[in-house]
Write a protein that holds these residues in place. Structure first.
Motif, mmCIF file in Angstrom:
data_model
loop_
_atom_site.group_PDB
_atom_site.id
_atom_site.type_symbol
_atom_site.label_atom_id
_atom_site.label_comp_id
_atom_site.label_asym_id
_atom_site.label_seq_id
_atom_site.Cartn_x
_atom_site.Cartn_y
_atom_site.Cartn_z
ATOM 1 N N GLU A 91 0.824 -1.246 0.171
ATOM 2 C CA GLU A 91 0.005 0.004 0.048
ATOM 3 C C GLU A 91 0.887 1.304 -0.021
ATOM 4 N N PRO A 92 0.489 2.211 -0.661
ATOM 5 C CA PRO A 92 1.187 3.464 -0.584
ATOM 6 C C PRO A 92 1.314 4.033 0.797
ATOM 7 N N ALA A 93 2.616 4.641 1.003
ATOM 8 C CA ALA A 93 2.878 5.150 2.426
ATOM 9 C C ALA A 93 2.402 6.646 2.358
ATOM 10 N N ARG A 94 2.318 7.400 3.682
ATOM 11 C CA ARG A 94 1.649 8.867 3.591
ATOM 12 C C ARG A 94 3.157 9.497 3.740
ATOM 13 N N GLU A 95 3.166 10.821 3.302
ATOM 14 C CA GLU A 95 4.117 11.841 3.479
ATOM 15 C C GLU A 95 4.223 11.975 4.904
ATOM 16 N N VAL A 96 5.595 12.380 5.341
ATOM 17 C CA VAL A 96 5.849 12.993 6.755
ATOM 18 C C VAL A 96 5.357 14.494 6.851
ATOM 19 N N GLU A 97 4.640 14.965 7.677
ATOM 20 C CA GLU A 97 4.294 16.279 7.624
ATOM 21 C C GLU A 97 5.489 17.221 7.963
ATOM 22 N N PRO A 98 5.718 18.516 7.577
ATOM 23 C CA PRO A 98 6.932 19.277 7.741
ATOM 24 C C PRO A 98 7.260 19.351 9.233
ATOM 25 N N GLY A 131 7.368 -1.816 9.052
ATOM 26 C CA GLY A 131 5.737 -1.815 9.435
ATOM 27 C C GLY A 131 5.104 -0.471 9.494
ATOM 28 N N ILE A 132 6.073 0.734 8.949
ATOM 29 C CA ILE A 132 5.602 2.136 9.355
ATOM 30 C C ILE A 132 5.692 2.771 8.212
ATOM 31 N N PRO A 133 4.160 2.840 7.866
ATOM 32 C CA PRO A 133 3.747 3.436 6.304
ATOM 33 C C PRO A 133 4.126 5.133 5.941
ATOM 34 N N LEU A 134 5.218 5.486 6.144
ATOM 35 C CA LEU A 134 5.885 6.957 6.124
ATOM 36 C C LEU A 134 6.809 6.831 4.919
ATOM 37 N N LYS A 135 6.749 7.904 4.168
ATOM 38 C CA LYS A 135 7.701 8.172 3.074
ATOM 39 C C LYS A 135 9.079 8.540 3.722
ATOM 40 N N ILE A 136 9.769 7.586 4.160
ATOM 41 C CA ILE A 136 10.982 7.831 4.674
ATOM 42 C C ILE A 136 12.099 6.565 4.093
ATOM 43 N N LEU A 233 7.961 2.987 -1.057
ATOM 44 C CA LEU A 233 6.826 4.002 -0.616
ATOM 45 C C LEU A 233 5.380 3.997 -1.269
ATOM 46 N N ASP A 234 5.574 3.306 -2.591
ATOM 47 C CA ASP A 234 4.495 3.413 -3.486
ATOM 48 C C ASP A 234 3.764 2.081 -3.480
ATOM 49 N N GLY A 235 4.154 1.159 -2.477
ATOM 50 C CA GLY A 235 3.744 -0.347 -2.243
ATOM 51 C C GLY A 235 4.037 -1.113 -3.508
ATOM 52 N N THR A 236 5.409 -1.012 -3.741
ATOM 53 C CA THR A 236 5.820 -1.853 -5.103
ATOM 54 C C THR A 236 7.138 -2.420 -4.603
#
Length: 267
Positions: A91-98, A131-136, A233-236
């Protein structure tokens, strides 16, 4: 209410999509919010200890997956690497807020990722892999790692050492149309390898762990690592891009390719 999560507190009940589950302190009564999952598997009520008033996001499977508790948000020990099949990898991860980048929990996640990558050892790791769905993503290639491969392979791959990179919210684009075919593996699909076609020259923009903008121009093997980690980060996974008839166990890596397979190297 299938596929939804019911958020229950002393004062209100609210229904939210399970694409983001969250845990939050209730400042009014000094109690933690209770979460009731109304989706399959069966309903469970879980109360987590929280260390701040900030919201903690997890994937939609967080409630029922023990792996989520092993991430940097829940304890200090290095988490395990999540394996293929876990929804967080698909699954796509989400961006980290600034305003989250310098927070203790995000910094802990980054530290966990570096420790896990080096312990494996590997040359790259994405947050969904613990296991952390963040874009890092974190990546690093050393003289020692390179010395384990055959000299002719290192030269063909244009592989050079580079220092540790930590990139949040990376955005990748190709710089040229040149591509190359080489075998890849993955810590989340351990024991197997396959040939994947990747661009030879890419540019990645994002933020470092201090929240400062960064831009990376990469070529050769470093460009391949960046593409591999950004795919996470795109679930690929690399198996979603592989040349199918090249898939094999790591023990069979030196066996010749089938005649129908393309040759390795630049195209």
């Amino acid at each position: 209410m299938k596929g939804l999560l019911q958020r229950v507190s002393l004062f209100r009940t609210r229904v939210v999509p399970t694409s983001f589950l969250f845990f939050q302190n209730n400042n009014n009564n000094n109690n933690n919010t209770l979460l009731v999952s109304s989706s399959s598997p069966p309903t469970r009520i879980i109360q987590f200890p929280l260390w701040s008033n900030s919201i903690r996001y997890l994937s939609s499977t967080a409630i029922t997956s023990e792996r989520r508790k092993e991430g940097g948000w829940f304890n200090k020990r290095p988490p395990n690497i999540v394996k293929a099949g876990d929804p967080v990898l698909h699954e796509p991860a989400r961006e980290v807020e600034p305003n989250e980048i310098k927070s203790e929990r995000v910094q802990n996640i980054i530290d966990d990722m570096i420790r896990v990558m080096r312990k494996a050892p590997g040359v790259g790791l994405a947050a969904p892999q613990i296991g952390i769905p963040l874009k890092i993503i974190v990546l690093e290639d050393t003289e020692e790692y390179i010395s384990y491969d055959k000299e002719e392979e290192v030269k063909a791959q244009d592989r050079k050492p580079f220092d540790l990179l930590v990139i949040l919210n990376p955005k990748l684009k190709k710089k040229k149309n040149r591509t190359a075919l080489f075998f890849e593996g993955c810590l989340s699909v351990d024991g197997f390898m396959a040939v994947v076609e990747r661009y030879l020259d890419v540019e990645v923009e994002g933020f470092d762990r201090d929240g400062e903008p960064i831009k990376i121009n990469a070529s050769g093997w470093q460009a391949r690592i960046l593409q591999h980690e950004c795919d996470h980060l795109d679930g690929t996974l690399y198996v979603d891009r592989m040349v199918p008839r090249t898939f094999r166990t790591s023990k069979n890596i030196d066996l010749p390719l089938a005649h129908v397979c393309p040759k390795l190297g630049p195209r």
